[in-house]
Design an enzyme around this catalytic site. Structure first.
Site, PDB file in Angstrom:
ATOM      1  N   LYS A 113       0.834  -1.203   0.000  1.00 33.54           N
ATOM      2  CA  LYS A 113       0.000   0.000   0.000  1.00 33.54           C
ATOM      3  C   LYS A 113       0.869   1.254   0.000  1.00 33.54           C
ATOM      4  CE  LYS A 113      -4.256  -1.322  -0.170  1.00 33.54           C
ATOM      5  NZ  LYS A 113      -4.813  -2.286   0.746  1.00 33.54           N
ATOM      6  N   LYS A 196      -7.736 -14.880 -10.705  1.00 37.51           N
ATOM      7  CA  LYS A 196      -9.024 -15.170 -10.077  1.00 37.51           C
ATOM      8  C   LYS A 196     -10.061 -14.088 -10.368  1.00 37.51           C
ATOM      9  CE  LYS A 196      -8.499 -13.114  -5.530  1.00 37.51           C
ATOM     10  NZ  LYS A 196      -8.763 -13.280  -4.116  1.00 37.51           N
ATOM     11  N   LYS A 199     -12.672  -7.896  -8.627  1.00 34.40           N
ATOM     12  CA  LYS A 199     -13.066  -6.585  -9.150  1.00 34.40           C
ATOM     13  C   LYS A 199     -11.864  -5.731  -9.526  1.00 34.40           C
ATOM     14  CE  LYS A 199     -17.588  -5.301  -7.911  1.00 34.40           C
ATOM     15  NZ  LYS A 199     -18.187  -6.254  -7.006  1.00 34.40           N
TER      16      LYS A 199
END
Ligand code: AMP
Length: 333
Positions: A113, A196, A199
């Site tokens: 992050k 996979k 979103k």
């Protein structure tokens, strides 16, 4: 079989997709009758990215609606909204006092992050694993259904719980471990030929539980395949195998075999295959989609579910917090 105490949270980031359903929620529905399950919507966790208040509320509501539509039963499990439990930030604060800067800075998700959002490296992001530990150990969880990517966070939950026990010389927190319902974790592939269903690769990569038949047909028509098999009896390529994997879960085994045989004889027509798969997905998701739209209108039900969840989760959290406060030396006069 002895009952486990299981805790699992989901970030309210929008609608659930078929991967969430088949990979997680579908198992929760079975687990809720066999164990003591706490399922929560992790809205405190969302604050690290400063969501707009209306979006945050709508996303929390949507996950609650979809969880109920999938079959989570608020009588059998404890289904609650994280921010309804101020006990969680209280425990988080206590745990933070024994969390070291160095160990938090080494967490892989923090490093990721910090790289991807260099302008918003806030303290909440750094202490995210501490909040996650508080979520888990506040109910004295013994098991947490997590994928491989969460293993490091779970280890930290054990570390923080053990450290608290050791510092205050009390056996308050048991160690939580990863939990797999059934034998293996299933991974639902996305529609774009790669990894996979997620979103983060765009809406075209996922089938949402609320997608209408038209949307499903359109997404499936764009699903990635390959240029067509040229050698008989070869293994399917990854994009085609991905679609077979999805078909295995939503269609009959006869139909799956039919298309696998066509592939093996190099006579599969991907247009027909994808259309057929789209129709089966539509049928598979239809009852959930109908329930979602019923529950969305039922404000009274949602209020009641949130209230019951808050009461049940608070009862467990209050017990733990009482022990922690006493251990620390916060005692009433
Ligand atoms: P996410 O919001 O992507 O973190 O997903 C929430 C949970 O749904 C994850 O922890 C997984 O258990 C499950 N999940 C999400 N995507 C998939 C997938 N493609 N296949 C299997 N399980 C998934």
């Amino acid at each position: 079989m002895s009952k486990e105490i299981i805790v699992s949270g989901i970030r309210p980031t929008g609608n659930l997709h078929l991967g969430n359903y088949l990979g997680a929620v579908n198992n929760f529905i079975k687990m809720q009758y066999e164990h003591h399950c706490y399922f929560f919507i992790a809205d405190y966790h969302s604050l690290t990215t400063h969501p707009n208040p209306a979006d945050l509320h709508n996303n929390v509501k949507q996950v609650l609606v979809e969880y109920l539509a999938c079959g989570l039963d608020p009588e059998s499990c404890t289904l609650y909204i994280q921010s309804d439990l101020p006990q969680i930030p209280e425990l988080y604060m206590m745990l933070n006092m024994h969390a070291n800067l160095g160990e938090l800075e080494r967490v892989a998700s923090f490093k990721d992050k910090a790289r991807t959002q260099p302008n918003n490296i806030n303290a909440g992001l750094l202490t995210y694993p501490v909040l996650m530990a508080a979520d888990i150990i506040i109910h004295k969880a013994t098991k947490v259904p997590v994928g491989k990517d969460q293993e490091q966070h779970l280890e930290m939950a054990r570390t923080f719980g053990n450290r608290f026990n050791r510092v205050y010389q009390k056996e308050i927190f048991p160690e939580p471990f990863a939990f797999n319902y059934g034998n293996e974790l299933i991974k639902i592939p996305g529609l774009q030929g790669g990894g996979k269903m997620s979103k983060s690769d765009g809406d075209g990569n996922v089938i949402n539980l609320i997608d209408t038949p038209e949307v499903i047909r359109k997404k499936m028509s764009k699903a990635v395949t390959d240029a067509g098999a040229t050698e008989p009896n070869t293994l399917p390529t990854v994009p085609v195998q991905n679609l077979f994997d999805i078909m295995k879960l939503v269609s009959t085994q006869d139909k799956l075999k039919h298309y696998q045989d066509l592939y093996a004889s190099c006579s599969i027509r991907y247009g027909d295959f994808k259309k057929d798969l789209a129709e089966d997905m539509i049928v598979y998701l239809q009852p959930i989609r109908e329930k979602i739209s019923d529950i969305q209108q039922n404000e009274n039900l949602l209020k009641k579910v949130a209230r019951i969840g808050k009461e049940k989760a608070s009862e467990s959290a209050n017990k733990t917090l009482k022990e922690c406060r006493e251990a620390i030396g916060f005692r009433s006069f």
